[in-house]
Design an enzyme around this catalytic site. Structure first.
Site, mmCIF file in Angstrom:
data_model
loop_
_atom_site.group_PDB
_atom_site.id
_atom_site.type_symbol
_atom_site.label_atom_id
_atom_site.label_comp_id
_atom_site.label_asym_id
_atom_site.label_seq_id
_atom_site.Cartn_x
_atom_site.Cartn_y
_atom_site.Cartn_z
ATOM 1 N N MET A 296 53.398 8.617 45.334
ATOM 2 C CA MET A 296 54.339 7.566 44.901
ATOM 3 C C MET A 296 54.570 6.631 46.088
ATOM 4 O O MET A 296 55.024 7.098 47.124
ATOM 5 C CB MET A 296 55.635 8.257 44.469
ATOM 6 C CG MET A 296 56.554 7.547 43.562
ATOM 7 S SD MET A 296 56.186 7.414 41.775
ATOM 8 C CE MET A 296 55.538 8.937 41.197
ATOM 9 N N HIS A 297 54.220 5.382 45.936
ATOM 10 C CA HIS A 297 54.477 4.478 47.058
ATOM 11 C C HIS A 297 54.773 3.039 46.648
ATOM 12 O O HIS A 297 55.026 2.194 47.492
ATOM 13 C CB HIS A 297 53.306 4.491 48.048
ATOM 14 C CG HIS A 297 52.095 3.752 47.555
ATOM 15 N ND1 HIS A 297 51.226 4.290 46.653
ATOM 16 C CD2 HIS A 297 51.629 2.521 47.837
ATOM 17 C CE1 HIS A 297 50.273 3.426 46.403
ATOM 18 N NE2 HIS A 297 50.496 2.328 47.099
ATOM 19 N N ARG A 298 54.770 2.747 45.346
ATOM 20 C CA ARG A 298 55.008 1.349 44.957
ATOM 21 C C ARG A 298 56.478 0.990 45.162
ATOM 22 O O ARG A 298 57.369 1.787 44.853
ATOM 23 C CB ARG A 298 54.643 1.118 43.497
ATOM 24 C CG ARG A 298 53.223 1.420 43.209
ATOM 25 C CD ARG A 298 52.483 0.375 42.430
ATOM 26 N NE ARG A 298 51.090 0.696 42.509
ATOM 27 C CZ ARG A 298 50.229 0.148 43.349
ATOM 28 N NH1 ARG A 298 50.626 -0.805 44.172
ATOM 29 N NH2 ARG A 298 48.975 0.526 43.399
ATOM 30 N N ARG B 16 55.327 4.295 53.696
ATOM 31 C CA ARG B 16 56.379 3.481 53.058
ATOM 32 C C ARG B 16 57.413 4.390 52.384
ATOM 33 O O ARG B 16 58.620 4.173 52.496
ATOM 34 C CB ARG B 16 55.739 2.564 52.009
ATOM 35 C CG ARG B 16 56.740 1.935 51.052
ATOM 36 C CD ARG B 16 56.043 1.280 49.891
ATOM 37 N NE ARG B 16 55.429 0.016 50.260
ATOM 38 C CZ ARG B 16 56.094 -1.111 50.462
ATOM 39 N NH1 ARG B 16 57.400 -1.142 50.350
ATOM 40 N NH2 ARG B 16 55.468 -2.214 50.767
#
Ligand code: UD1
Length: 371
Positions: A216-218, A251
């Protein structure tokens, strides 16, 4: 190997961020094979430095046997504009010193767009690998990168008939569209026999088919602490006590550091190298992700994939493959996992031409285009 004679056409191969590395590897390999057969084609590998941590970059070069970059622009972190500007200034300086015959960009990251603009303004033709895919979601920087890049690309190498149609609709003639398949899948198939369990496999008590993998990084999913905590809670609860292995992107790590108590079955680990990550995916019960590339890999490996996004630029992973979009609302996680546990997930099959030979097709075509 590079020919000593420097009279042949020189192709710049641009790579900047993690998802680029698996896409360029088979193209470089295919050029090397042509060179051994007497081709004069040469390449220069330009790493923009957008991703610079060993775990986001060097590990992939080592494992995928990608040669050391000829040039590293070392742009590092920054806002979208800062990164774009730094890449453009430094790539232009390189081209002004040493021109190339063609600029080959892959995927949809900032480096892809920035280098395409610079090359085209210096009248160097641009080839785009993975051209034509569209999510329609302008809030994703990747979508802007795709649209801008394709607006100034000369040669379009595509992964699907949907991408071909998107390009035709935008007025691109068929003579510039080359449906070649998927270089990311070339790398997946080429290295599958080498996939290897990560060091924590035994210690974490992982067993094939008995755990989940999550990425998960958006920004939409991870940039607010409250929203991200709700996503993690829903996944932890929905997994019914099974371990959820979560390699954490830099991120995401920033948001994670600010969160309180989290479900105990979530196993946070560093970003994994390619061979370890795909071992985890290949043996998982299912994958929960917001990445694009991972949905292609799970489709080819036949692993159920739950995507926390509202759109995808890779619709064949849903229509043909094992992927399903559930949106970004954490409330949708449990019903999806319930269906999975009930054995109701679709089986899927492999999209056309995702056969491990895309790199060869691209290089065969490039030889005719620049030779
Ligand atoms: C980029 C790509 C995205 C891709 C993702 C995969 C763009 C617009 N996005 O997003 O398409 O799915 O890579 O990883 O190009 N950072 C590090 N170490 C690194 C790299 C980044 O600590 O080696 C940090 C940066 O400082 C920044 C954050 O991670 O704070 C995000 O990096 P950035 O390159 O801006 O974009 P990604 O989110 O990685």
């Amino acid at each position: 190997m590079k020919p000593h004679d420097d009279s042949g056409p020189l192709i710049d191969i641009i790579a900047g961020a993690r998802p680029n590395f698996m896409k360029i590897a088979p193209i470089i390999r295919a050029i090397e094979v042509r060179q051994q057969a007497g081709s004069m084609m040469r390449w220069r590998l330009v790493h923009t430095g957008q991703h610079y941590d060993a775990r986001m970059s060097a590990d992939f070069f080592d494992q995928l046997h990608i040669p050391k970059p000829d040039v590293n622009l070392e742009v590092g972190s920054g806002t979208q504009a800062e990164q774009t500007a730094a890449i453009m200034v430094r790539y232009e300086q390189l081209l002004l010193k040493a021109h190339s015959s063609l600029c080959l960009v892959v995927g949809d990251v900032t480096s892809t767009m920035a280098c395409a603009i610079v090359a085209q303004k210096l009248c160097i033709p641009v080839a785009h690998v993975e051209a034509g895919i569209r999510s329609g979601d302008w809030t994703m920087p990747e979508e802007i990168n795709r649209m801008v890049t394709d607006a100034i690309t000369n040669y379009f190498f595509t992964t699907s008939e949907v991408a071909n149609q998107n390009l035709r609709r935008a007025g691109v003639g068929d003579e510039r569209i080359f449906f070649v398949g998927n270089t990311m899948i070339d790398t997946l198939l080429g290295h599958m026999a080498r996939f290897t369990p990560p060091a924590f496999w035994a210690e974490a008590g992982l067993q094939a088919g008995q755990y989940f993998v999550m990425t998960m990084h958006r920004p939409a999913n991870v940039d607010t602490a409250q929203g991200f905590a709700a996503v993690l809670q829903a996944i932890g609860d929905g997994a019914r006590g099974m371990t959820v292995v979560f390699p954490v992107h830099p991120r995401t790590a920033k948001t994670l550091a600010a969160l309180g108590d989290l479900p105990k079955n979530l196993l946070f680990v560093d970003p994994q190298p390619y061979l370890e990550f795909n071992y985890l995916v290949k043996n998982a019960k299912a994958v929960i992700t917001d990445s694009g590339g991972v949905t292609e890999e799970t489709t080819v490996m036949g692993i159920p994939c739950i995507t926390m996004r509202n759109t995808t630029e890779r619709p064949e992973t849903v229509t043909v493959g094992t992927n399903e979009l559930i949106g970004t609302d954490p409330a949708q996680v449990k019903p999806a996992l319930d269906r999975l546990f009930a054995g109701q997930w679709k089986k899927g099959s492999v999209p056309e031409l995702w056969d491990g030979k895309a790199g060869e097709r691209i290089v065969e075509r490039l030889e005719r285009l620049v030779g």
